[in-house]
Design a protein around this motif. Structure first.
Motif, PDB file in Angstrom:
ATOM      1  N   SER A 155       0.834  -1.215   0.000  1.00  0.00           N
ATOM      2  CA  SER A 155       0.000   0.000   0.000  1.00  0.00           C
ATOM      3  C   SER A 155       0.862   1.257   0.000  1.00  0.00           C
ATOM      4  O   SER A 155       0.499   2.273  -0.594  1.00  0.00           O
ATOM      5  N   LEU A 156       2.000   1.181   0.677  1.00  0.00           N
ATOM      6  CA  LEU A 156       2.913   2.331   0.764  1.00  0.00           C
ATOM      7  C   LEU A 156       3.939   2.354  -0.371  1.00  0.00           C
ATOM      8  O   LEU A 156       4.720   3.300  -0.482  1.00  0.00           O
ATOM      9  N   SER A 157       3.936   1.298  -1.218  1.00  0.00           N
ATOM     10  CA  SER A 157       4.899   1.178  -2.326  1.00  0.00           C
ATOM     11  C   SER A 157       6.343   1.363  -1.842  1.00  0.00           C
ATOM     12  O   SER A 157       7.116   2.159  -2.398  1.00  0.00           O
ATOM     13  N   VAL A 158       6.686   0.631  -0.803  1.00  0.00           N
ATOM     14  CA  VAL A 158       8.028   0.739  -0.211  1.00  0.00           C
ATOM     15  C   VAL A 158       9.079   0.194  -1.173  1.00  0.00           C
ATOM     16  O   VAL A 158       8.899  -0.858  -1.780  1.00  0.00           O
ATOM     17  N   ARG A 159      10.179   0.931  -1.316  1.00  0.00           N
ATOM     18  CA  ARG A 159      11.363   0.453  -2.040  1.00  0.00           C
ATOM     19  C   ARG A 159      12.505   0.319  -1.039  1.00  0.00           C
ATOM     20  O   ARG A 159      12.661   1.160  -0.155  1.00  0.00           O
ATOM     21  N   TRP A 160      13.317  -0.722  -1.195  1.00  0.00           N
ATOM     22  CA  TRP A 160      14.346  -1.021  -0.202  1.00  0.00           C
ATOM     23  C   TRP A 160      15.740  -0.675  -0.726  1.00  0.00           C
ATOM     24  O   TRP A 160      16.067  -0.946  -1.877  1.00  0.00           O
ATOM     25  N   THR A 161      16.567  -0.090   0.148  1.00  0.00           N
ATOM     26  CA  THR A 161      17.968   0.173  -0.178  1.00  0.00           C
ATOM     27  C   THR A 161      18.890  -0.770   0.586  1.00  0.00           C
ATOM     28  O   THR A 161      20.051  -0.946   0.226  1.00  0.00           O
ATOM     29  N   ALA A 162      18.373  -1.345   1.663  1.00  0.00           N
ATOM     30  CA  ALA A 162      19.100  -2.349   2.443  1.00  0.00           C
ATOM     31  C   ALA A 162      18.053  -3.230   3.110  1.00  0.00           C
ATOM     32  O   ALA A 162      16.845  -2.991   2.969  1.00  0.00           O
ATOM     33  N   GLU A 163      18.498  -4.246   3.853  1.00  0.00           N
ATOM     34  CA  GLU A 163      17.541  -5.234   4.382  1.00  0.00           C
ATOM     35  C   GLU A 163      16.453  -4.596   5.244  1.00  0.00           C
ATOM     36  O   GLU A 163      15.293  -4.934   5.130  1.00  0.00           O
ATOM     37  N   TYR A 164      16.825  -3.666   6.094  1.00  0.00           N
ATOM     38  CA  TYR A 164      15.826  -3.029   6.961  1.00  0.00           C
ATOM     39  C   TYR A 164      15.804  -1.512   6.767  1.00  0.00           C
ATOM     40  O   TYR A 164      15.503  -0.766   7.687  1.00  0.00           O
ATOM     41  N   LYS A 165      16.116  -1.077   5.559  1.00  0.00           N
ATOM     42  CA  LYS A 165      16.116   0.369   5.287  1.00  0.00           C
ATOM     43  C   LYS A 165      15.339   0.666   4.007  1.00  0.00           C
ATOM     44  O   LYS A 165      15.725   0.210   2.932  1.00  0.00           O
ATOM     45  N   ALA A 166      14.263   1.421   4.161  1.00  0.00           N
ATOM     46  CA  ALA A 166      13.446   1.809   3.009  1.00  0.00           C
ATOM     47  C   ALA A 166      14.005   3.073   2.379  1.00  0.00           C
ATOM     48  O   ALA A 166      14.559   3.938   3.063  1.00  0.00           O
ATOM     49  N   ALA A 167      13.862   3.167   1.052  1.00  0.00           N
ATOM     50  CA  ALA A 167      14.343   4.349   0.327  1.00  0.00           C
ATOM     51  C   ALA A 167      13.528   5.574   0.739  1.00  0.00           C
ATOM     52  O   ALA A 167      12.312   5.501   0.921  1.00  0.00           O
ATOM     53  N   GLU A 168      14.216   6.694   0.903  1.00  0.00           N
ATOM     54  CA  GLU A 168      13.546   7.950   1.245  1.00  0.00           C
ATOM     55  C   GLU A 168      13.486   8.821  -0.011  1.00  0.00           C
ATOM     56  O   GLU A 168      14.510   9.262  -0.522  1.00  0.00           O
ATOM     57  N   ASP A 169      12.278   9.032  -0.488  1.00  0.00           N
ATOM     58  CA  ASP A 169      12.072   9.828  -1.703  1.00  0.00           C
ATOM     59  C   ASP A 169      11.255  11.059  -1.325  1.00  0.00           C
ATOM     60  O   ASP A 169      10.038  11.009  -1.211  1.00  0.00           O
ATOM     61  N   HIS A 170      11.953  12.171  -1.098  1.00  0.00           N
ATOM     62  CA  HIS A 170      11.282  13.383  -0.623  1.00  0.00           C
ATOM     63  C   HIS A 170      10.430  14.047  -1.701  1.00  0.00           C
ATOM     64  O   HIS A 170       9.585  14.892  -1.401  1.00  0.00           O
ATOM     65  N   ASP A 171      10.655  13.678  -2.959  1.00  0.00           N
ATOM     66  CA  ASP A 171       9.878  14.260  -4.059  1.00  0.00           C
ATOM     67  C   ASP A 171       8.694  13.378  -4.463  1.00  0.00           C
ATOM     68  O   ASP A 171       7.989  13.682  -5.425  1.00  0.00           O
ATOM     69  N   ARG A 172       8.507  12.316  -3.727  1.00  0.00           N
ATOM     70  CA  ARG A 172       7.438  11.386  -4.075  1.00  0.00           C
ATOM     71  C   ARG A 172       6.071  12.036  -3.846  1.00  0.00           C
ATOM     72  O   ARG A 172       5.863  12.709  -2.830  1.00  0.00           O
TER      73      ARG A 172
END
Length: 234
Positions: A155-172
């Motif tokens: 639902s949140l369309s999470v993208r991962w950069t590491a195992e327990y770290k979601a990508a932070e997209d401030h322009d999303r």
């Protein structure tokens, strides 16, 4: 009497537009607890479960024309479960939570089913709120934490950069209303299912809760379509 006649029509089967109209009427009537006495039988619950695709072994939700029927049947079940202690007991006997988890997994695999997913999650929230045995079943037997966390993640369309770290997209852009509502229902159900989870005993549980924590952090950095919806999401 009217509810019984509506359910008789639904049991016999009729065209989609008639099914939707009948279910809409039943949904409105089911807000009255007194009306629910003749409705809350095992047979009638099974009729609604069939219409909501909760009694099927089909691998996917292929017929788009059936989606409005599925959504209305789920809405009816939400009202009935919320307003009837008898229905709450029957839901355990009919293994409703397991069929909802199965339907939710099918929703994750397909597009255009956001409404189905949202009311599936709402019904899981109500069951986990109102019935302690179902809350326990979801946690221990049905992998409820994993299923609900995955529903929240999608639902949140999470993208991962590491195992327990979601990508932070401030322009999303902000989430849509449907995405926000699905996320809110998943969060409410997760709260109920994890309410008694003070002790994490296994490596798998530890992974699951770290994974969920990363998604919850991402959720706090996500905006909804309006200020009020963002506040509700957080």
């Amino acid at each position: 009497k009217l509810c019984e006649e509506i359910l008789n029509i639904l049991e016999k089967g009729t065209k989609t537009s008639c099914q939707v109209a009948c279910l809409e009427a039943l949904r409105i009537l089911s807000r009255d607890k007194k009306v629910l006495v003749p409705v809350t039988t095992k047979k009638n619950m099974q009729v609604l479960m069939r219409l909501a695709k909760l009694d099927t072994t089909e691998d996917s939700l292929e017929r788009v024309s059936e989606y409005p029927v599925i959504v209305e049947a789920l809405k009816c079940l939400c009202n009935i479960i919320f307003n009837s202690a008898v229905a709450q007991k029957l839901s355990l006997e009919l293994n409703l939570a397991a069929t909802l988890c199965s339907l939710l997994k099918k929703c994750e695999a397909q597009q255009l089913v956001a409404d189905i997913k949202c009311f599936d999650l709402r019904l899981l929230f109500l069951l986990s709120l109102l019935h302690a045995d179902i809350r326990s079943q979801l946690r221990q037997e049905l992998q409820g934490v994993q299923v609900l966390t995955q529903a929240l993640e999608s639902s949140l369309s999470v993208r991962w950069t590491a195992e327990y770290k979601a990508a932070e997209d401030h322009d999303r852009p902000p989430l849509s209303l449907q995405e926000t509502d699905c996320a809110i229902e998943a969060l409410k159900a997760l709260f109920n299912v994890t309410l008694d989870s003070w002790n994490v005993h296994s490596e798998n549980e530890s992974h699951q809760f770290r994974y969920m924590a990363a998604i919850l952090r991402h959720c706090l950095l996500t905006s909804g379509p309006t200020e009020d919806k963002t506040e509700e999401l957080h």
